[in-house]
Enzyme design. Structure first.
Site, short mmCIF file in Angstrom:
data_model
loop_
_atom_site.label_atom_id
_atom_site.label_comp_id
_atom_site.label_asym_id
_atom_site.label_seq_id
_atom_site.Cartn_x
_atom_site.Cartn_y
_atom_site.Cartn_z
N ARG A 1 -6.56 18.47 2.48
CA ARG A 1 -7.37 18.76 1.30
C ARG A 1 -8.67 19.43 1.72
NH1 ARG A 1 -7.31 12.78 -0.89
NH2 ARG A 1 -5.73 12.33 0.67
N ASN B 1 0.87 -1.19 0.00
CA ASN B 1 0.00 0.00 0.00
C ASN B 1 0.90 1.23 0.00
OD1 ASN B 1 -1.81 2.09 0.50
ND2 ASN B 1 -2.95 0.98 2.04
N ARG C 1 -2.43 -1.88 -3.63
CA ARG C 1 -3.49 -0.88 -3.64
C ARG C 1 -3.13 0.17 -4.69
NH1 ARG C 1 -3.86 4.43 -0.19
NH2 ARG C 1 -5.92 5.18 -0.80
N ASN D 1 -11.07 6.55 16.36
CA ASN D 1 -10.41 6.97 17.60
C ASN D 1 -10.83 8.31 18.16
OD1 ASN D 1 -8.37 4.70 17.82
ND2 ASN D 1 -7.86 5.47 15.78
N LYS E 1 3.08 1.00 3.28
CA LYS E 1 2.69 0.00 4.26
C LYS E 1 2.68 -1.37 3.57
CE LYS E 1 -1.26 1.89 5.41
NZ LYS E 1 -2.57 2.11 6.12
N HIS F 1 -11.35 5.29 -1.66
CA HIS F 1 -11.46 4.52 -0.41
C HIS F 1 -12.27 3.24 -0.61
CE1 HIS F 1 -10.70 8.48 1.95
NE2 HIS F 1 -9.58 7.77 1.87
N GLU G 1 -7.92 -2.48 4.80
CA GLU G 1 -7.73 -2.57 3.35
C GLU G 1 -6.80 -3.71 2.98
OE1 GLU G 1 -8.07 2.18 2.28
OE2 GLU G 1 -6.24 1.40 3.22
N ASP H 1 -3.18 17.15 11.92
CA ASP H 1 -3.44 16.03 12.82
C ASP H 1 -4.60 16.34 13.75
OD1 ASP H 1 -3.12 14.29 15.29
OD2 ASP H 1 -1.57 13.45 14.01
N GLY I 1 -12.17 8.31 12.47
CA GLY I 1 -13.46 7.68 12.74
C GLY I 1 -13.40 6.65 13.85
#
Length: 404
Positions: free
Chosen positions: A251, A18, A103, A342, A25, A191, A388, A293, A340
């Site tokens: 973004r 990924n 991915r 945490n 990753k 996504h 994913e 962040d 979403g």
């Protein structure tokens, strides 16, 4: 010799790659039926690629991170860094690499499912770089790097756009002249691998209700919504590129196109400057001037941080309402992604303004990041962690066996 189906059924492994804008990753899954599990044998990460502080590590399941020295290669880009790490991964994979799944952010009109990669596929993916410049080149570089290290290994492309192939034409079509639409300008959505995992997971959580009208909020540094019916995508917030829809880390989300024209014509900004702004200096970072962040902003008392969070929640509330309208109602809301899963305060702020959809949230369950956040009798509100990598492993195993 390329790995065979029999190899994949026995001791082979599936490598999942990924590639992001500054990181890669990786995960290794068994290539037998255990590939359907969510947990990999090992994970690895290369981060801050191109920077002096670039680093890499490998972590076997249940073990500690093991640093891997990249040397000067990390400063040269994704492919050189990956070429250093791959032999280290192979040494600890617990079996030969039977196939590698990647991915790939954009599949365009041509790919509505995973595909075995050959030179023709790579050439097609290259033509899609203008639609996803932040990610597509790095995904392609990763494919080429794996091919250089292991020329005989079958490689599979899994697309973030593919899950949204079921969106009706009315929902994917922009009100633009035919010549522009013929050039491929439409809503693609992204996504998709995350949403595919959620769709597969919902029956085990909701039973038959999983086939109803579900809005999934993938909230991370990149963020989008997907409206599902029958566990298929029917509407999404990202569009032609990953810039549309929700406010994200860097973004802006939905923005009046006239504002872009104003920057070009009145402010005198060059297209390259606007691109840099929209992809890397907007969103939470641009609003706050502090950070992209969510944790940093939630801990800050600065008014700019408060405004950034308020705009973030406002956009999420408006878009969830719009997606629910598009799919004809709402039978469940699912949160996923880093924010979403945490950020309890963000979830609470969003749900608090959606009571008109029958939504509510239990404070204790929310604080504990529980699976089910909604009180008894309310429309279900859930957290389903993103995975994913497991989706890519499943898709790759299926095509590897078919190709054997």
């Amino acid at each position: 010799m390329a790995p065979t189906a029999e190899t994949a059924k026995t001791d082979g492994t599936i490598l999942v790659v990924n590639a992001g804008s500054s990181s890669i990753k990786l995960a290794v899954f068994p290539a037998d039926d255990a590939a359907h599990a969510a947990e990999p044998r090992l994970t690895a990460l290369i981060e801050r690629i191109g920077a002096p502080e670039a680093a890499a590590w490998i972590r076997p399941a249940g073990g500690a991170k093991q640093p891997v020295a990249l040397g000067a290669e990390a400063g040269r880009g994704h492919a050189p860094a990956l070429r250093v790490l791959l032999p280290e991964i192979a040494a600890q994979a617990g079996g030969p690499i039977a196939a590698a799944g990647h991915r790939i952010v954009h599949g365009g009109d041509g790919y509505s499912g995973p595909v075995a990669i050959d030179e023709g596929v790579l050439e097609r993916l290259e033509t899609l770089v203008p639609l996803a410049r932040t990610h597509q080149p790095h995904g392609i570089a990763a494919i080429r790097a794996v091919g250089e290290v292991w020329p005989a290994v079958l490689q599979i492309a899994c697309f973030d756009t593919a899950f949204h192939a079921t969106i009706p034409e009315r929902a994917r079509t922009f009100a633009l002249p035919e010549a522009v639409r013929r050039a491929g300008v439409r809503r693609y959505g992204f996504h998709g691998l995350s949403y595919q995992w959620i769709a597969a997971s919902l029956p085990g959580i909701l039973g038959d209700a999983a086939e109803g009208r579900i809005v999934v909020a993938h909230l991370g540094n990149g963020a989008s919504l997907c409206g599902m019916a029958g566990r298929e995508s029917r509407a999404t917030t990202m569009g032609f590129t990953p810039l549309d829809g929700l406010v994200m880390g860097e973004r802006p989300g939905r923005t009046d196109p006239g504002a872009i024209l104003f920057m070009l014509e009145e402010m005198g900004l060059a297209p390259a400057e606007i691109r840099e702004m929209l992809f890397k200096r907007s969103g939470l970072l641009g609003l706050s001037g502090i950070s992209n962040d969510m944790r940093t902003l939630m801990a800050s008392a600065a008014p700019e941080a408060r405004l950034a969070l308020e705009v973030y929640v406002e956009r999420a509330v408006v878009e969830i309402g719009a997606i629910a309208a598009s799919i004809g109602g709402l039978d469940a809301l699912v949160f996923t992604g880093g924010v979403g899963e945490n950020a309890a305060g963000i979830r609470a702020a969003i749900v608090a303004r959606l009571g008109w959809l029958g939504l509510g949230i239990d404070p204790e369950a929310n604080a504990a990041n529980a699976l089910r956040l909604s009180p008894e009798g309310a429309t279900p509100v859930l957290i389903v962690p993103a995975n994913e990598e497991a989706v890519i492993a499943r898709e790759t195993r299926g095509l590897a066996l078919a190709a054997g």
